[in-house]
Design an enzyme around this catalytic site. Structure first.
Site, PDB file in Angstrom:
ATOM      1  N   HIS A 132       0.873  -1.176   0.000  1.00  0.00           N
ATOM      2  CA  HIS A 132       0.000   0.000   0.000  1.00  0.00           C
ATOM      3  C   HIS A 132       0.917   1.234   0.000  1.00  0.00           C
ATOM      4  CE1 HIS A 132      -2.718   2.987   1.837  1.00  0.00           C
ATOM      5  NE2 HIS A 132      -3.735   2.196   1.532  1.00  0.00           N
ATOM      6  N   ASP A 211       3.294  -4.556   7.959  1.00  0.00           N
ATOM      7  CA  ASP A 211       2.098  -3.731   7.869  1.00  0.00           C
ATOM      8  C   ASP A 211       0.904  -4.669   8.015  1.00  0.00           C
ATOM      9  OD1 ASP A 211      -0.084  -2.264   7.173  1.00  0.00           O
ATOM     10  OD2 ASP A 211       0.644  -1.678   5.179  1.00  0.00           O
ATOM     11  N   GLN A 214      -4.380  -4.992   7.070  1.00  0.00           N
ATOM     12  CA  GLN A 214      -5.404  -5.952   6.641  1.00  0.00           C
ATOM     13  C   GLN A 214      -5.322  -7.234   7.465  1.00  0.00           C
ATOM     14  OE1 GLN A 214      -7.794  -5.318   4.404  1.00  0.00           O
ATOM     15  NE2 GLN A 214      -6.982  -3.365   3.702  1.00  0.00           N
ATOM     16  N   LYS A 237     -10.273  -0.251  10.361  1.00  0.00           N
ATOM     17  CA  LYS A 237     -10.510  -1.485   9.582  1.00  0.00           C
ATOM     18  C   LYS A 237     -10.875  -2.647  10.504  1.00  0.00           C
ATOM     19  CE  LYS A 237      -7.067  -0.263   6.086  1.00  0.00           C
ATOM     20  NZ  LYS A 237      -7.800   0.324   4.970  1.00  0.00           N
ATOM     21  N   CYS A 375      -4.794   2.485  -3.588  1.00  0.00           N
ATOM     22  CA  CYS A 375      -3.531   2.961  -2.998  1.00  0.00           C
ATOM     23  C   CYS A 375      -2.409   1.965  -3.230  1.00  0.00           C
ATOM     24  CB  CYS A 375      -3.678   3.250  -1.500  1.00  0.00           C
ATOM     25  SG  CYS A 375      -4.821   4.563  -1.144  1.00  0.00           S
TER      26      CYS A 375
HETATM   27  C1  LIG Z   1      -2.258  -2.819   3.632  1.00  0.00           C
HETATM   28  C2  LIG Z   1      -2.588  -1.421   4.074  1.00  0.00           C
HETATM   29  N1  LIG Z   1      -1.638  -0.669   4.630  1.00  0.00           N
HETATM   30  C3  LIG Z   1      -1.866   0.575   5.068  1.00  0.00           C
HETATM   31  C4  LIG Z   1      -3.110   1.131   4.947  1.00  0.00           C
HETATM   32  C5  LIG Z   1      -3.313   2.532   5.445  1.00  0.00           C
HETATM   33  O1  LIG Z   1      -4.264   2.584   6.469  1.00  0.00           O
HETATM   34  P1  LIG Z   1      -4.655   4.004   7.040  1.00  0.00           P
HETATM   35  O2  LIG Z   1      -5.183   4.800   5.882  1.00  0.00           O
HETATM   36  O3  LIG Z   1      -5.707   3.734   8.060  1.00  0.00           O
HETATM   37  O4  LIG Z   1      -3.430   4.603   7.612  1.00  0.00           O
HETATM   38  C6  LIG Z   1      -4.144   0.401   4.354  1.00  0.00           C
HETATM   39  C7  LIG Z   1      -5.474   1.011   4.155  1.00  0.00           C
HETATM   40  O5  LIG Z   1      -6.127   0.805   3.160  1.00  0.00           O
HETATM   41  C8  LIG Z   1      -3.868  -0.920   3.920  1.00  0.00           C
HETATM   42  O6  LIG Z   1      -4.821  -1.666   3.358  1.00  0.00           O
END
Ligand SMILES: Cc1ncc(COP(=O)(O)O)c(C=O)c1O
Length: 418
Positions: A132, A211, A214, A237, A375
């Site tokens: 992401h 990270d 998910q 999430k 993203c």
């Molecule tokens: C794999 C992953 N990393 C990071 C993020 C970023 O999350 P946030 O926008 O809550 O910081 C997301 C959100 O879609 C994600 O799916």
């Protein structure tokens, strides 16, 4: 304390738990809502909503500051949330849990405090093609700020797995200081082999950030068993509120890292000339934190935990199997990713249909999916889908009937777009 969820039986009683989510009862454009965008942000159970309302109605004040009843009560609730998150991740110590605004801020914190404060010139950060943007852009910024930190990218296979041979090759010279990869792709659904990645990275002298934005929603996460150095997830999430995320890091790392933001609450002492930092986690929580949101996250963590991971994972497996079966049979529909270990996230492209047009058509049937590049532009480029995809992502409340409904709507869409 928060109310328990509707069911704690080994099998998820999905119809019953859906009643905990008030928003799901509504109709959209005259149709029953089929919400398949939980990967972007999940809906909230009333246990979370009510815990936040109760906090504001009965126990609200600023934390860590007042020696009066309400401030002490709010501080207790805020720190109880930290304890709950520590148990949720099986952290060795609640001081390893830092509250951030979201995953994005957690990763930026590591990029600033570890990347700029601890890593040395000549070292590299190793990410993957399936990150992401939240786990890519902060590392590009670190590379570009003239400190001599390089950025390497591990390839993804055609099946959507992390290419472990490429990972090994890119670790081989011992220059990688940090491997920063996703624990579950928000596009492919791929669950990466966290323990294996950690073993490979540590053997090459690198630290690991996972990270879990998910993954923490779909799998039980045990940071001690995984053995990583940093792990992050985002509250919204995980059926919690927006505005709160978590960075877990080994205490020894937090001790070594300089602060990310400066201000109130993160100091031990301040003179006009200089300041000394409070010990972690306070060192990384400058300013008034997200108090009500922490209480909401606590309720969310309690909610998920009470349902039980075996039941959640079994439900997810059933949904994934159903989606694989139903979606892979649709002519003209290209599904992204065929990883062995995957969670309930499916991205797809339909012949002759722009993803925005497809999602608009699905919306007319009451189905909410995400359209675009989610993203993850480099990953879409990797699969030759620069125009983007649609993505259906599942939550606790997703039913097998909803997966069927999506499949039927896609068959109709294929006829529509020809
Ligand atoms: C794999 C992953 N990393 C990071 C993020 C970023 O999350 P946030 O926008 O809550 O910081 C997301 C959100 O879609 C994600 O799916």
């Amino acid at each position: 304390m928060t109310d328990g969820p509707a069911s704690s039986a080994p099998r998820l009683d999905v119809e019953r738990l859906r009643r905990d989510f008030p928003i799901l009862a509504q109709t959209v454009r005259g149709r029953k809502l089929v919400f398949l965008d939980s990967g972007a942000s999940a809906q909230k159970p009333r246990q979370v909503i009510e815990a936040m309302v109760r906090c504001m109605e009965e126990r609200y004040a600023n934390v860590h500051r007042g020696a009066y009843f309400l401030s002490e009560a709010a501080t207790e609730a805020y720190e109880a949330a930290r304890g709950a998150v520590a148990r949720f991740l099986n952290a060795a110590d609640p001081r390893e849990v830092v509250f951030t605004r979201n995953s994005t801020e957690a990763i930026n914190l590591v990029a600033h405090a570890w990347g700029r404060g601890v890593m040395r010139p000549g070292q590299a950060v190793l990410v993957s093609e399936m990150e992401h943007h939240a786990n890519l852009v902060p590392w590009q910024m670190l590379r570009d700020d003239g400190r001599g930190i390089a950025l390497r990218v591990c390839r993804v296979t055609d099946d959507g797995e992390l290419d472990l041979e490429d990972l090994a090759a890119k670790l081989a010279d011992g220059k990688v200081g940090l491997v920063a990869v996703t624990h579950m792709s928000n596009v492919l659904g791929t669950v990466t082999p966290a323990e294996r990645i950690v073993a490979m990275a540590h053997a090459a002298g690198a630290k690991v950030l996972l990270d879990g934005s998910q993954a923490a929603v779909h799998r039980r996460v045990d940071v001690q068993a995984i053995g990583a150095d940093f792990y992050c997830f985002t509250g919204h999430k995980l059926y919690g509120p927006t505005g709160i995320g978590v960075l877990w890091a080994r205490l020894e790392h937090l001790d070594r890292m300089p602060p990310f933001l400066g201000g109130g609450d993160m100091i031990a002492s301040v003179t006009l000339e200089r300041s000394e930092w409070a010990p972690p986690p306070a060192k990384f929580e400058a300013g008034t934190p997200a108090i009500v949101e922490a209480v909401g996250l606590h309720a969310a963590v309690d909610y998920v935990t009470a349902l039980g991971w075996p039941a959640i994972e079994a439900h997810e497996r059933a949904l994934v199997d159903r989606a694989m079966r139903r979606l892979s049979g649709i002519e003209g529909l290209r599904l992204l990713g065929r990883a062995q270990d995957r969670g309930g996230v499916f991205s797809f492209a339909l012949d002759n249909a722009h993803p925005h047009d497809l999602s608009t058509l699905l919306d007319r049937a009451g189905i909410a999916v995400r359209a675009g590049r989610h993203c993850a532009e480099p990953l879409h480029a990797r699969f030759g889908l620069e125009g983007g995809t649609c993505r259906a992502s599942f939550g606790l409340y997703t039913t097998e009937e909803e997966v069927d409904f999506l499949a039927e709507a896609l068959v109709k869409a294929r006829e529509f777009f020809g």
